[in-house]
Motif scaffolding. Sequence first.
Motif, PDB file in Angstrom:
ATOM      1  N   SER A  61       0.853  -1.179   0.000  1.00  0.00           N
ATOM      2  CA  SER A  61       0.000   0.000   0.000  1.00  0.00           C
ATOM      3  C   SER A  61       0.891   1.231   0.000  1.00  0.00           C
ATOM      4  CB  SER A  61      -0.932   0.022   1.222  1.00  0.00           C
ATOM      5  OG  SER A  61      -0.233   0.469   2.372  1.00  0.00           O
ATOM      6  N   LEU A  62       0.280   2.385  -0.216  1.00  0.00           N
ATOM      7  CA  LEU A  62       1.020   3.650  -0.192  1.00  0.00           C
ATOM      8  C   LEU A  62       1.168   4.210   1.216  1.00  0.00           C
ATOM      9  CD1 LEU A  62      -0.506   5.516  -3.279  1.00  0.00           C
ATOM     10  CD2 LEU A  62       1.844   4.669  -3.061  1.00  0.00           C
ATOM     11  N   ASN A  63       0.640   3.528   2.224  1.00  0.00           N
ATOM     12  CA  ASN A  63       0.603   4.115   3.563  1.00  0.00           C
ATOM     13  C   ASN A  63       1.979   4.484   4.101  1.00  0.00           C
ATOM     14  OD1 ASN A  63      -1.996   2.804   3.122  1.00  0.00           O
ATOM     15  ND2 ASN A  63      -2.434   3.365   5.239  1.00  0.00           N
ATOM     16  N   ALA A  64       2.975   3.626   3.891  1.00  0.00           N
ATOM     17  CA  ALA A  64       4.316   3.933   4.391  1.00  0.00           C
ATOM     18  C   ALA A  64       4.860   5.193   3.726  1.00  0.00           C
ATOM     19  CB  ALA A  64       5.250   2.757   4.147  1.00  0.00           C
ATOM     20  N   PHE A  65       4.615   5.357   2.440  1.00  0.00           N
ATOM     21  CA  PHE A  65       5.039   6.578   1.755  1.00  0.00           C
ATOM     22  C   PHE A  65       4.257   7.785   2.249  1.00  0.00           C
ATOM     23  CE2 PHE A  65       4.222   9.588  -1.735  1.00  0.00           C
ATOM     24  CZ  PHE A  65       5.515  10.069  -1.917  1.00  0.00           C
ATOM     25  N   LEU A  66       2.952   7.646   2.390  1.00  0.00           N
ATOM     26  CA  LEU A  66       2.118   8.754   2.859  1.00  0.00           C
ATOM     27  C   LEU A  66       2.572   9.248   4.226  1.00  0.00           C
ATOM     28  CD1 LEU A  66      -1.409   7.361   1.868  1.00  0.00           C
ATOM     29  CD2 LEU A  66      -0.117   9.134   0.665  1.00  0.00           C
ATOM     30  N   ALA A  67       3.000   8.324   5.075  1.00  0.00           N
ATOM     31  CA  ALA A  67       3.396   8.668   6.442  1.00  0.00           C
ATOM     32  C   ALA A  67       4.702   9.458   6.504  1.00  0.00           C
ATOM     33  CB  ALA A  67       3.524   7.399   7.284  1.00  0.00           C
TER      34      ALA A  67
END
Length: 399
Positions: A61-67
């Motif tokens: 998912s993109l969550n790690a990048f978003l964070a």
Amino acid sequence: MTWIDIAANSPFGPANLPLGIFRTGDEAPRVGAAIGDQLIDLAPLAAERLPDVAPAFTGQSLNAFLALGRPAWQATREWLLDLVGDEANRTAVEPHLIRLDAVTMLLPFEVADYVDFYASEHHASNVGRLFRPDAEPLLPNWKHLPVGYHGRAGTVVASGTDIVRPSGQRKAPADEAPTYGPSQRLDIEVELGYVVGTPSALGSRVSVDDFKDHVYGVVLVNDWSARDIQAWEYVPLGPFLGKSFATSISPWVVSLDALEAAEVPLGKQEPAVLPYLAGELTNLNITFEVRWNGQLVSSPPYQEMYWSPAQMLAHLSVNGASVRTGDLFASGTVSGAEKNQRGSFLELSWGGREPVTVNGEQRTFLEDGDEVTITGWAATPDGTRIGLGDVTGRILPAA
């Protein structure tokens, strides 16, 4: 400009570079950036040139990048622009270009919370006239705050996911008692969704000026709606089962930085809003197209929305509610002043009383087998189009 061959009408030009999660064959999902009819597999390139960000490109998912937050988002965009803009990068990048028709696109981020607003005055007024014909279309609070409700994050699905017709309680005005069964007034809602990256602490609030520090970008949203279930349940607490069965989003997240040239001033708000909702506010010059079984039936304009996304986020958090990485908040139905700009079939068919001709058939609400595709793009003053991709869903019979 770019050294990559891109069709003139591509939604994913070199100024766009949206991020999404893709899979090829049995390989693990990972992050790609769309460019023309291809994507760039980012992880192997970033490992050498963007080592602080590279680990975020290997997840599902993109969550790690978003964070990682705004500085990392901006550094990544500058790197991507250089990758596609400098001919010297061709040798390094070409081995990691993959055709879009050779991949499967997945849900781009894990949705933490989902909030849906009601930010279009045209839509709210149309619904008011339909549901409350003998009263003022807008309720007294509507121009004082961005009205919204909390949705169900677990039923946000990727574009292409089939939608099973929901069942529930319905009660027509002439019925003496409610009945249970499949929804007979299944509808769509054309919306723009905002993806939160940087979280906020519980008990704090996000100001309108800090919007871009917390929100990475946007997705297309189709908030499927069972109007007969909704009409029976929504008084006094609002939408529930009529909305919670499915919400579809597009696979590509377009960054706010890519959309900066498409920003336009927010329209005048009267009466004046309270101080926490005031500031130098902008909207986006985005046009949507809605195709019902392949036929274009509506083109809603986003720039006429009454409430700005910065106001939505400020209101969402003004009571101290925290926002989290992966939160999604959507605009609510986007509708314009003209009939062919209405963003729901409830409005387009005027409550079912004015059928729409779809491929030669008279239609009001969705039937089993129907497919709806929403596309959208942002327009900039120099004529550049920043495409948002599309979101598609097909209706299956009730379980």
